[in-house]
Design an enzyme around this catalytic site. Structure first.
Site: not given
Ligand code: 5GP
Ligand code: 5GP
Ligand code: 5GP
Length: 218
Positions: A43, A102, A105-106, A109-110
């Site tokens: 994830h 995906f 996004h990861e 964000k991170h």
């Protein structure tokens, strides 16, 4: 801007069980290349502070996700970090997921908050961490299999603790009939992203599992 940033203290390395993401009212979609393997998948790798708070979306403007920076890691990422969300290209006959969305996004964000790791290193490190601990094998060695049956959370946690030395955090979600099922497994990694460590603090989301949880088929 005026943001005061402090250095990250550790990472959560979060893996999802695809069977649980898909076995919900919202259902799921597969990447264009087809159904991912029946295994835990990534994830994300999430920078965190020891008090449970975490930075997000650091410097996206200067550091936006660029697919071209990970072309040499795409095949591994397709295998170990697939997306199952139905947000892919709408023109195809069947809906599909979009891995790149995906990953973007990861990263945004991170990944942008992961200190010294650049985008290539961030994906490289996460993919390497995935290969270092085979959660599915560890569970199967103790008879805990993705067969749609229910297993004790204590047994799941102990199996991983025995094999790795570390206490993990588990999160659960619900299937369409309301059964709680094993959704994600959190491991912790030191701030240099090189060693698994005992989690300084488990995230709030890990209080979501009852005593026994379904381990759905995928
Ligand atoms: P996070 O929960 O990491 O902030 O966000 C996950 C985001 O990625 C959500 O917007 C979700 O829709 C999207 N996403 C795409 N594919 C996946 C997937 O396979 N699993 C999860 N958990 N989120 C996904
Ligand atoms: P998010 O804000 O991350 O998109 O979604 C919030 C929650 O809904 C997360 O637990 C995420 O895993 C779940 N979720 C989001 N999109 C989907 C989806 O398309 N299918 C399923 N099964 N769950 C989803
Ligand atoms: P949820 O609210 O579904 O548990 O989490 C949504 C998203 O918020 C996660 O996918 C992740 O991106 C972020 N998130 C939630 N809890 C934590 C946490 O404890 N640490 C970090 N770094 N991110 C988190």
């Amino acid at each position: 801007n005026m943001c005061v940033s402090k250095d990250l203290e550790f990472f959560y390395f979060v893996q999802q069980w695809p069977g649980s993401y898909c076995d919900t009212k919202r259902s799921c979609c597969f990447p264009l290349k087809g159904k991912p393997e029946s295994n835990f998948s990534i994830h994300g790798l999430w920078p965190n502070f020891n008090d449970g708070s975490y930075p997000s979306n650091c410097n996206i403007a200067q550091n936006p996700f660029k697919p071209s920076k990970i072309t040499d890691r795409i095949q591994r990422a397709q295998r170990s970090w697939p997306s199952l969300n139905c947000a892919g290209p709408k023109k195809t006959a069947n809906k599909s997921s979009d891995n790149t969305m995906f990953w973007k996004h990861e990263w945004d964000k991170h990944g942008t908050c992961s200190g010294s790791l650049d985008q290539h290193e961030y994906f490289e490190v996460a993919l390497n961490l995935k290969d270092r601990i085979d959660l599915l094998q560890i569970l199967q060695n103790k008879g805990i299999k993705p067969d749609g049956k229910f297993y004790s959370v204590v047994n799941i946690t102990q199996a991983i603790k025995q094999a790795t030395g570390f206490e993990v955090g588990l999160t659960c979600n619900s299937d369409p009939s309301g059964n709680r099922q094993l959704n994600e497994i959190y491991l912790c990694v030191d701030k240099s992203a090189s060693n698994f460590i005992e989690c300084p603090i488990l995230p709030k989301a890990v209080r979501s599992c009852p005593e026994n949880v379904e381990f759905p088929i995928f």
